[in-house]
Scaffold this active site. Structure first.
Site, short mmCIF file in Angstrom:
data_model
loop_
_atom_site.label_atom_id
_atom_site.label_comp_id
_atom_site.label_asym_id
_atom_site.label_seq_id
_atom_site.Cartn_x
_atom_site.Cartn_y
_atom_site.Cartn_z
N GLY A 149 14.54 -5.79 10.80
CA GLY A 149 15.86 -5.18 10.61
C GLY A 149 16.92 -6.06 11.26
O GLY A 149 16.70 -6.62 12.34
N GLY A 201 10.20 -1.05 -0.28
CA GLY A 201 10.10 -2.47 0.07
C GLY A 201 8.69 -2.74 0.56
O GLY A 201 7.76 -2.01 0.22
N HIS A 214 10.19 4.49 18.93
CA HIS A 214 10.32 3.25 18.13
C HIS A 214 9.15 2.29 18.38
O HIS A 214 9.34 1.21 18.94
CB HIS A 214 11.65 2.55 18.41
CG HIS A 214 12.07 1.60 17.30
ND1 HIS A 214 13.37 1.33 17.00
CD2 HIS A 214 11.34 0.87 16.43
CE1 HIS A 214 13.44 0.47 16.00
NE2 HIS A 214 12.20 0.16 15.63
C1 DGY Z 1 12.10 -4.20 13.25
O1 DGY Z 1 11.57 -5.30 13.40
O2 DGY Z 1 13.17 -4.07 12.68
C2 DGY Z 1 11.38 -3.02 13.77
O3 DGY Z 1 12.15 -1.89 13.73
C3 DGY Z 1 10.88 -3.30 15.17
O4 DGY Z 1 9.90 -2.39 15.43
#
Ligand code: DGY
Length: 340
Positions: free
Chosen positions: A97, A175, A305
């Site tokens: 992300g 995705g 997370h």
């Molecule tokens: C990312 O790499 O975007 C994930 O959310 C990390 O866990």
């Protein structure tokens, strides 16, 4: 392209490159960067703590660097790019992300951006399925009864959850991770896999995925799984209007970004029985304060997370981010560059 791009080219020819690494990172990536530093003129400033630097520290440490190696917790915006200076060439984030990176501001400064898609797909898809099952089968609630002594005698009606067999699963954003989730869920005997997003995906045939509108997906699915990136289009996509369209028995799972959900609306939906339950690996903010209402709802499972928190995956993310950084500094094609 700004005049700064030319300046950067000449500075690459004549001086050493400086980089700031904003976190203690897995050793293979450190080794890769150190090896590169001994071969080339590369000066690496490592932030040695496992926790992120404060904003003030970040702004201070990026001053004059050519490359920034960051994580998803560091906001890379115009202010930070300005603080770094015109010589900055590359921002490499150890994450797939990149909603924490102002890509437009990077484009304006001709700063390239690298991310880490692919290497965390399996870990995140595994975790999504684990969270879905934990939520649907009420594992945290059940475990709590063992600990607090409220585990009573076996009863046909106690701690009943929802199953996957004959269910309809809706994946919002098919995705890499969405596909990974769909592939994993097929063998559980689900009847249909629906997906919504910008358009139909050829690879959806592998999982028998049916492309439907977002509203249709919400209306028909027993499980609604958010796997979409956080963009202007998806911000708070899951709001009261969306929850209202779901089945009263629906289970909602989010392993993408907290920002795709309006959390007050989700809370209301869970409290009033608009949907059955929610499993969240991502929230706004992170960490979510322990006294946040979502943490205390029995039908909400909140994880901190951990989608990609798997040892080999984190090493792979870290080394891919390092390779992106090194390629970006040399002006070479990066193994994974965000299309700007
Ligand atoms: C990312 O790499 O975007 C994930 O959310 C990390 O866990």
């Amino acid at each position: 392209m700004r005049f700064s791009a030319f300046r950067r080219f000449f500075s690459f020819m004549s001086t050493s490159n400086k980089v700031f690494v904003s976190r203690k990172i897995p050793q293979p990536a450190v080794d890769l960067l150190r090896a590169a530093a001994s071969d080339a003129r590369l000066d690496i400033d490592f932030w040695t703590d496992e926790n992120a630097p404060s904003r003030a520290d970040l702004l201070r440490r990026v001053r004059g660097v050519h490359g920034i190696y960051c994580c998803l917790t560091e906001k890379i915006d115009a202010e930070l790019l300005e603080a770094a200076g015109d010589q900055l060439k590359i921002v490499s984030t150890m994450s797939v992300g990149y909603d924490h990176v102002d890509v437009r501001a990077c484009v304006e400064r001709a700063v390239r951006v690298g991310n880490t898609p692919g290497v965390l797909t399996d870990a995140t898809a595994d975790l999504t399925v684990a969270l879905l099952l934990a939520t649907a089968r009420r594992l945290p609630e059940a475990m709590a009864t063992v600990r607090d002594g409220t585990w009573g005698a076996w009863s046909p009606f106690w701690m009943l959850g929802a199953g996957l067999r004959f269910s309809t699963v809706g994946v919002v954003g098919l995705g890499r991770i969405g596909m990974g989730v769909a592939k994993r869920l097929r063998p559980f005997g689900v009847s249909r896999i629906l997906y919504s997003g910008r358009g139909e995906k050829a690879e959806a045939v592998e999982v028998g995925g049916e492309f439907v509108s977002f509203s249709e997906l919400l209306r028909i699915s027993d499980y609604v799984i958010a796997c979409c990136a956080l963009t202007d289009e998806t911000r708070e996509l899951f709001d009261y209007v969306a929850f209202e369209q779901m089945k009263r028995s629906a289970v909602f799972v989010n392993t993408s970004r907290g920002g795709v959900v309006n959390q007050d609306d989700l809370r209301r939906a869970l409290e009033t029985g608009l949907i059955r339950a929610a499993g969240l690996d991502v929230t706004t903010p992170e960490p979510l304060p322990p006294d946040h209402p979502l943490v205390h709802l029995p039908n909400c499972v909140v994880l901190p997370h951990i989608g990609s928190s798997e040892m080999k995956t984190r090493e792979d993310m870290a080394t891919l981010a390092a390779r992106n950084l090194l390629a970006g500094l040399k002006g070479e094609p990066m193994p994974s560059e965000v299309a700007l």
